[in-house]
Scaffold this motif. Structure first.
Motif, PDB file in Angstrom:
ATOM      1  N   SER A   1       0.859  -1.212   0.133  1.00  0.00           N
ATOM      2  CA  SER A   1      -0.110  -0.086  -0.050  1.00  0.00           C
ATOM      3  C   SER A   1       0.871   1.255   0.080  1.00  0.00           C
ATOM      4  CB  SER A   1      -0.905  -0.026   1.289  1.00  0.00           C
ATOM      5  OG  SER A   1      -0.387  -0.007   2.564  1.00  0.00           O
TER       6      SER A   1
ATOM      7  N   THR B   1       0.993   3.879  -3.085  1.00  0.00           N
ATOM      8  CA  THR B   1       0.772   5.407  -2.761  1.00  0.00           C
ATOM      9  C   THR B   1       1.882   6.330  -3.505  1.00  0.00           C
ATOM     10  OG1 THR B   1      -0.380   5.147  -0.653  1.00  0.00           O
ATOM     11  CG2 THR B   1       0.552   7.184  -1.006  1.00  0.00           C
ATOM     12  N   THR B   2       3.110   5.898  -3.495  1.00  0.00           N
ATOM     13  CA  THR B   2       4.320   6.394  -3.901  1.00  0.00           C
ATOM     14  C   THR B   2       4.087   6.398  -5.193  1.00  0.00           C
ATOM     15  OG1 THR B   2       5.813   5.624  -2.060  1.00  0.00           O
ATOM     16  CG2 THR B   2       6.721   6.287  -3.972  1.00  0.00           C
TER      17      THR B   2
ATOM     18  N   ALA C   1       1.389   6.403  -7.288  1.00  0.00           N
ATOM     19  CA  ALA C   1       0.249   7.399  -7.626  1.00  0.00           C
ATOM     20  C   ALA C   1       0.753   8.768  -7.380  1.00  0.00           C
ATOM     21  CB  ALA C   1      -0.740   7.147  -6.892  1.00  0.00           C
ATOM     22  N   GLU C   2       1.486   8.996  -6.127  1.00  0.00           N
ATOM     23  CA  GLU C   2       1.772  10.436  -5.917  1.00  0.00           C
ATOM     24  C   GLU C   2       2.772  10.778  -6.999  1.00  0.00           C
ATOM     25  OE1 GLU C   2       3.259  10.260  -1.796  1.00  0.00           O
ATOM     26  OE2 GLU C   2       1.131  10.385  -1.034  1.00  0.00           O
ATOM     27  N   LYS C   3       3.698  10.147  -7.271  1.00  0.00           N
ATOM     28  CA  LYS C   3       4.806  10.533  -8.261  1.00  0.00           C
ATOM     29  C   LYS C   3       4.388  10.272  -9.827  1.00  0.00           C
ATOM     30  CE  LYS C   3       7.779  11.116  -4.767  1.00  0.00           C
ATOM     31  NZ  LYS C   3       7.984  12.613  -4.098  1.00  0.00           N
ATOM     32  N   ASP C   4       3.413   9.658 -10.017  1.00  0.00           N
ATOM     33  CA  ASP C   4       2.637   9.428 -11.228  1.00  0.00           C
ATOM     34  C   ASP C   4       3.607   8.623 -12.077  1.00  0.00           C
ATOM     35  OD1 ASP C   4       0.815   9.363 -13.460  1.00  0.00           O
ATOM     36  OD2 ASP C   4       1.884  11.246 -14.239  1.00  0.00           O
TER      37      ASP C   4
END
Length: 151
Positions: free
Chosen positions: A24, A28-29, A31-34
């Motif tokens: 998870s 998240t990383t 998603a945040e960094k695309d």
């Protein structure tokens, strides 16, 4: 063109995760960094790759959630790698044959970067655009023939 040429243009920003981090946190990383992949490092060594492919497989295997899954359980622990000197044509062949969208670039045991299928496609298009521009300039400057048919 070599991998070093692609990395020079792309830059050297790397995102890594350890195998014992939770999936998870890794998701998240991403998603945040695309970004579509994380290099999995342990004690300074490459031990795997985590891409959206492995994440989706882990979610399906876990009934639709990441739950408490660790990166170690989801990652590809034998990723295909290349070197800075690998030729672009070889990278294209390997990526197509192995269905690899991301490839760590290694210098001995040191991680130098990651190239993606997108990076390779962009390099090919940029190279073709440059070649087309040069050909058009050459054709535009083509010497005119004289009446006898010789230059």
């Amino acid at each position: 063109m070599k991998v070093s040429d692609i990395l020079r243009v792309k830059g050297s920003t790397l995102f890594t995760v350890t195998p014992d981090e939770s999936l998870s946190v890794a998701v998240t990383t991403m998603a945040e960094k695309d970004i579509g992949s994380l290099v999995v490092m342990e004690h300074g060594d490459l031990v795997g790759m985590l891409t959206f492919r492995e994440v989706i497989q882990a979610i399906v295997a876990n009934g639709g959630t990441v739950g408490t899954t660790l990166v170690r359980k989801a990652m590809d622990d034998h990723p295909v790698t290349c070197t800075m000197e690998t030729e672009l044509d070889e990278i294209r062949r390997i990526m197509l044959e192995q269905h690899a969208r991301y490839m760590p670039v290694m210098d001995q045991r040191m991680l130098m970067g990651v190239i993606s299928f997108y990076d390779v496609a962009k390099a090919v298009v940029d190279s073709q655009n440059f070649e087309n521009k040069m050909l058009k300039a050459y054709i535009r400057d083509w010497p005119a023939e004289d009446a006898s048919g010789s230059n």
